[in-house]
Enzyme design. Structure first.
Site, PDB file in Angstrom:
ATOM      1  N   ASN A 187      12.045  19.954  22.456  1.00 24.09           N
ATOM      2  CA  ASN A 187      10.809  19.176  22.557  1.00 24.09           C
ATOM      3  C   ASN A 187      11.128  17.692  22.415  1.00 24.09           C
ATOM      4  OD1 ASN A 187       8.526  21.366  22.355  1.00 24.09           O
ATOM      5  ND2 ASN A 187      10.031  21.904  20.786  1.00 24.09           N
TER       6      ASN A 187
ATOM      7  N   LYS B 194      14.527  25.878  35.918  1.00 28.17           N
ATOM      8  CA  LYS B 194      15.502  24.964  35.313  1.00 28.17           C
ATOM      9  C   LYS B 194      16.910  25.568  35.341  1.00 28.17           C
ATOM     10  CE  LYS B 194      13.391  21.174  33.951  1.00 28.17           C
ATOM     11  NZ  LYS B 194      13.797  19.864  34.479  1.00 28.17           N
TER      12      LYS B 194
ATOM     13  N   LEU C  28      16.233  12.956  36.344  1.00 23.30           N
ATOM     14  CA  LEU C  28      15.185  13.287  35.378  1.00 23.30           C
ATOM     15  C   LEU C  28      13.943  13.828  36.071  1.00 23.30           C
ATOM     16  CD1 LEU C  28      15.460  10.035  33.208  1.00 23.30           C
ATOM     17  CD2 LEU C  28      16.717  12.188  32.934  1.00 23.30           C
TER      18      LEU C  28
ATOM     19  N   TYR D 266       9.125  28.318  34.383  1.00 21.10           N
ATOM     20  CA  TYR D 266       9.705  26.986  34.205  1.00 21.10           C
ATOM     21  C   TYR D 266      11.186  27.101  33.849  1.00 21.10           C
ATOM     22  CZ  TYR D 266      10.510  22.366  32.105  1.00 21.10           C
ATOM     23  OH  TYR D 266      11.016  21.129  31.780  1.00 21.10           O
TER      24      TYR D 266
ATOM     25  N   PRO E  17      -5.352 -26.074  -5.982  1.00 22.49           N
ATOM     26  CA  PRO E  17      -4.675 -27.215  -6.617  1.00 22.49           C
ATOM     27  C   PRO E  17      -4.914 -27.296  -8.117  1.00 22.49           C
ATOM     28  CG  PRO E  17      -5.626 -27.888  -4.537  1.00 22.49           C
ATOM     29  CD  PRO E  17      -6.103 -26.492  -4.780  1.00 22.49           C
ATOM     30  N   GLY E  18      -3.832 -27.489  -8.878  1.00 17.74           N
ATOM     31  CA  GLY E  18      -3.919 -27.668 -10.318  1.00 17.74           C
ATOM     32  C   GLY E  18      -4.111 -26.397 -11.118  1.00 17.74           C
TER      33      GLY E  18
END
Length: 399
Positions: free
Chosen positions: A148, A123, A64, A119, A310-311
């Site tokens: 990409n 490659k 890589l 590039y 509560p209640g």
């Protein structure tokens, strides 16, 4: 199996190395066909001696390493061809016939706007070198021309427009989109990693190229990850703006399994600063307790949490078509539902000790009563639609 990863500190390298370690350490058991003993991490700051040792012992090699944006264009050849030549020479010297994978680029097609790319030329030279090495030495060579790349840990403001968009929008920085209609092809890192695992298992996907377009085929010369997404820059930014607004709108966009939106959302979240990692929600409080909207969806309703003191009795209303789930997660309560126009009442005693989901039925007025004298009753609620104040579909009536 000993696996060598060159360029181990790069975007793809980091993701691959960490996921290989998950298999090595028994944290990922979804790939029973892969056994990892050692992960050899090689990068620009590693020694020549370590590379020699790794090449001697590796059972699979992921190359890589490469150069994306050198100050001197001549460094493209040095980084993308020169190192590949060194790597293959060492493997050959050790007579190591381990399969080798090369990370190349769609720019190596030298087609269209990539025709004069330094590039891409470098490659392409690396590809030819690998194919020649495979033929001469009887070694399996897998050359991937990646489009990409996207996903967590992409370096922003470098060579990824999507990484830059995610980082800048997450951090409220400006972005520039020259043409929102430009379409790009994205390969997300998790899909790439799955293909790398396929490669280790000998199940890699093959392809040929029609210009810059990948054509999957069983006996193709090249290899490819089979899952990519073609989207416009404008749509990417549109999605990211919705993600940024989520703490205010509470709306989670659709994130279907395998969808572009789901993958982009995960990528976006990886760029959030600490100041945005947590956000307060609006609690609607009164003497009875509180009600807080948690999350909303475009098509699948909304989630809320209700706290009853509560209640206290809450609810006492009904809906024509809206329906809900009440799920008590803490405390002790009673849910009552009465069919409108009748005396038919259904009662469900609920508690956080045995969590139960109770349907609030259309056409039934309903309530929830906190039976405790001391503890709050905490209820997670889901409604099949977002609350619309112009059409609330909510009518007051005691059970």
């Amino acid at each position: 199996m000993n696996i060598l990863v060159t360029g181990a500190k790069g975007f793809v390298g980091r993701n691959l190395v960490e996921n290989l370690k998950n298999i090595r350490d028994g944290k990922n058991n979804t790939r029973p066909g892969i056994t990892v003993e050692n992960v050899y991490e090689y990068d620009i700051d590693s020694t020549a001696e370590s590379l020699d040792e790794y090449c001697k012992n590796a059972d699979f090699v992921f190359n890589l390493a490469g150069v994306n944006r050198p100050e001197n264009p001549e460094d493209f050849k040095k980084g993308n061809f020169g190192f590949a030549s060194t790597l293959l020479s060492i493997l050959k010297r050790h007579e190591n016939k381990a399969p080798v994978m090369l990370s190349s680029s769609i720019q190596a097609t030298l087609q269209g706007r990539f025709g004069a790319s330094e590039y891409g030329i470098s490659k392409k030279a690396g590809e030819d070198l690998f194919f020649e090495y495979g033929r001469e030495n009887g070694v399996k060579v897998l050359v991937y021309r990646f489009p990409n790349l996207a996903g967590k840990w992409v370096r922003p403001n470098y060579n990824s427009a999507v990484g830059t968009f995610c980082n800048n929008i997450a951090n409220d920085l400006p972005i520039t989109v020259s043409d929102p209609d430009i379409e790009i092809e994205l390969l997300f890192i998790d899909d790439l990693i799955e293909e790398m695992f396929d490669a280790i298992e000998g199940k890699e996907h093959h392809c040929e190229f029609d210009g810059v377009n990948t054509v999957l085929c069983e006996n193709g010369k090249f290899c490819a990850a089979p899952v990519t997404h073609k989207v416009t820059l404008g749509y990417i930014v549109e999605c990211l703006e919705k993600f940024r607004a989520q703490p205010n709108t509470l709306v989670i966009p659709e994130i279907a399994n395998g969808s572009f939106e789901k993958k982009l959302y995960s990528m976006y979240l990886s760029y959030l600063p600490e100041s945005k990692t947590a956000f307060e929600l609006k609690m609607n409080e009164d003497a009875r307790g509180s009600f807080t909207e948690l999350l909303k969806t475009d098509k699948c309703g909304q989630f809320s949490v209700n706290i009853s003191k509560p209640g206290i009795t809450k609810g006492q209303h009904w809906h024509n078509s809206k329906w809900e789930f009440f799920i008590v997660v803490s405390g002790h309560g009673l849910i009552e539902e009465r069919k409108i126009g009748t005396q038919e009442v259904r009662r469900f005693e609920v508690s956080g000790e045995k969590i139960t989901a109770v349907h609030m039925l259309p056409g039934y007025t309903h309530n929830i009563i906190n039976l405790s004298d001391t503890e709050n009753l905490v209820t997670l609620m889901w409604a099949n639609e977002q609350f619309d104040p112009n059409h609330p579909d909510t009518y007051r009536e005691d059970v």
